[in-house]
Design an enzyme around this catalytic site. Structure first.
Site, PDB file in Angstrom:
ATOM      1  N   LYS A  42      41.987  28.265  27.699  1.00  0.00           N
ATOM      2  CA  LYS A  42      42.559  27.598  28.879  1.00  0.00           C
ATOM      3  C   LYS A  42      41.788  28.043  30.113  1.00  0.00           C
ATOM      4  O   LYS A  42      41.990  29.129  30.642  1.00  0.00           O
ATOM      5  CB  LYS A  42      44.039  27.933  29.035  1.00  0.00           C
ATOM      6  CG  LYS A  42      44.677  27.247  30.231  1.00  0.00           C
ATOM      7  CD  LYS A  42      46.138  27.642  30.385  1.00  0.00           C
ATOM      8  CE  LYS A  42      46.731  27.004  31.642  1.00  0.00           C
ATOM      9  NZ  LYS A  42      46.121  27.541  32.885  1.00  0.00           N
TER      10      LYS A  42
ATOM     11  N   ASP B 255      30.791  39.582  30.631  1.00  0.00           N
ATOM     12  CA  ASP B 255      29.564  39.207  31.334  1.00  0.00           C
ATOM     13  C   ASP B 255      28.916  40.403  32.015  1.00  0.00           C
ATOM     14  O   ASP B 255      27.691  40.507  32.073  1.00  0.00           O
ATOM     15  CB  ASP B 255      29.864  38.127  32.375  1.00  0.00           C
ATOM     16  CG  ASP B 255      29.980  36.740  31.758  1.00  0.00           C
ATOM     17  OD1 ASP B 255      29.858  36.635  30.517  1.00  0.00           O
ATOM     18  OD2 ASP B 255      30.189  35.762  32.511  1.00  0.00           O
TER      19      ASP B 255
ATOM     20  N   SER C 220      44.171  31.952  29.515  1.00  0.00           N
ATOM     21  CA  SER C 220      44.191  31.863  30.972  1.00  0.00           C
ATOM     22  C   SER C 220      43.750  33.168  31.633  1.00  0.00           C
ATOM     23  O   SER C 220      42.593  33.549  31.558  1.00  0.00           O
ATOM     24  CB  SER C 220      45.582  31.432  31.422  1.00  0.00           C
ATOM     25  OG  SER C 220      45.600  31.059  32.770  1.00  0.00           O
TER      26      SER C 220
END
Length: 447
Positions: free
Chosen positions: A325, A311, A300
């Protein structure tokens, strides 16, 4: 003219047919919606009939509140594994966890052989000041035997209003008789962040994302800078076995390492529900190289942080695949009855990746061996999101992935992932097993 009129008449006739068709389809849709609503009311009436029959005819008088709780949870369980109903008591407990502070004693405990065992007393709390020690067994609380209580029941008894007193009866190994300690409850903050110095590297462990996490991170970095100064080779942000927590916590931690750009986006059922969260100028880590450790227990909010920094190439992710998740739960209070935890959106990394049932793949995969003596106690692979019954599918159509190991040794010398991260930040050689990996190069901030 006549031809023109004829064409016009044909045109109007065609339009009239279209209007009639639209009107007919609209009426059909309205009828269908009305019929669907009627069916729903009938189903609700059926539920009421069943409830009344159980309440009046079951062999024993049922607990009506538990019946309603179970019915609501049954409905939500049919949606996905993370939607649920919290009664008033569970809602209060959830609020305590997310706030990260409460009135209590400052002890981390577990249950062992029906007794409450102290894992360790938190520094500078009533427990530590009273002399509570790791491995102490709490056998009595205010004259009530702990034997027979659940761990949650015992914890609830130890928590309470600040400045109220409590007596603990403790069995300590080697002591002839139990100890009687009187403590005064104080404001306890759950330590979501712990830090230490590993020679020339700052090590920061984040165990959850609550309202105290950002402050804890800032204090940890400030302390490391004061001790290492310019000698710091970099930082390790350990998110292993961190189950997540508040979305705002994940965003603020990510923002601490990013100068600009998107951190995460959330997308609900409707396009106008999309929200994007962007970083503000400023890098708490001063552009120093950062390694993030993840494993099968990182979920999460942990995956939001790892995905954002991966990224943007601001950190190198080391370890094994995370849990997967990628959904957002909104807490909807239901008055005095508790609250609804409802999945309302999916989240996506800055590059548009959905991590749902997929997880974060590390830039450098480093497995952690499980010792033979621990093999029967520790599963070789954790159950990832993809293994949960009723989980949401990955919206990007990415192939779903199973979990990965979540074992972390207590002995840092045997912690392969940590040792690899330390060696990586110090510019050590890459091992044969991972030298073909292409890690993201940590981004150095240019002013």
């Amino acid at each position: 003219m006549m031809r023109s009129k004829t064409l016009s008449a044909v045109g109007y006739a065609a339009i009239g047919a279209i209007v009639a068709t639209v009107a007919w389809n609209g009426a059909s849709a309205l009828d269908a919606a009305t019929a669907s609503k009627t069916d729903t009311y009938r189903q609700l009436n059926l539920f009421g009939d069943v409830f009344d029959r159980v309440r009046s005819d079951y062999v024993e008088a049922p607990n009506e509140e538990e019946l309603i709780d179970s019915a609501i949870n049954g409905m939500l369980a049919s949606l996905d594994p993370h939607s649920s109903y919290m009664n008033a008591e569970r809602f209060r407990e959830m609020q305590v966890q997310t706030r990260g502070e409460f009135g209590g004693l400052g002890i981390e405990v577990t249950m062992e052989n029906g007794l409450v065992k102290v894992v360790y007393p938190i520094e500078d709390t009533p427990a530590s000041r009273a002399g509570v020690k790791p491995n102490d067994l709490i056998i009595g609380i205010d004259g009530t035997d702990v034997q027979g209580l659940t761990l949650n029941e015992a914890v609830d008894m130890m928590r309470g209003p600040v400045n109220t007193t409590i007596k603990l009866q403790i069995q300590r190994q080697g002591a002839d008789k139990p100890l009687e300690l009187q403590l005064k409850r104080d404001v306890i903050r759950i330590r979501a962040v712990r830090s230490e110095i590993e020679d020339d590297v700052g090590y920061i462990r984040v165990t959850s994302f609550n309202e105290q996490t950002q402050e804890g991170l800032e204090n940890a970095v400030r302390d490391i800078k004061a001790k290492l100064g310019s000698k710091a080779k970099g930082y390790i942000l350990d998110l292993r076995n961190n189950p997540g927590g508040l979305l705002d916590g994940a965003i603020s931690v990510s923002d601490s390492l990013l100068d600009r750009g998107e951190i995460v986006s959330t997308r609900g059922r409707n396009a106008d529900e999309t929200q994007r969260y962007n970083a503000q100028p400023g890098d708490l880590f001063d552009g120093k190289p950062v390694v993030i450790l993840v494993n099968g227990g990182s979920a999460s909010a942990s995956e939001i942080v790892a995905g954002a920094l991966q990224d943007h190439k601001r950190a190198t992710i080391i370890g094994t695949k995370s849990f997967g998740k990628g959904s957002v739960q909104t807490i909807i209070p239901m008055g005095s009855y508790g609250a609804l935890r409802l999945t309302t959106a999916r989240y996506f990394t800055p590059s548009g990746r959905s991590i749902q049932a997929q997880g974060i793949d590390p830039d450098i995969k480093v497995d952690q061996a499980i010792p033979a003596e621990e093999a029967d106690k520790v599963p070789s692979t954790t159950r990832g999101e993809a293994s949960l019954r009723g989980h949401l599918t990955n919206e990007n159509g990415t192939e779903e992935a199973t979990g990965s190991p979540a074992y972390v040794p207590k002995d840092k010398a045997k912690d392969t992932q940590l040792q690899y991260a330390l060696n990586f930040l110090r510019g050590g050689a890459v091992s044969e097993a991972t030298k073909t990996a292409k890690p993201n190069t940590p981004q150095v901030k240019a002013n």
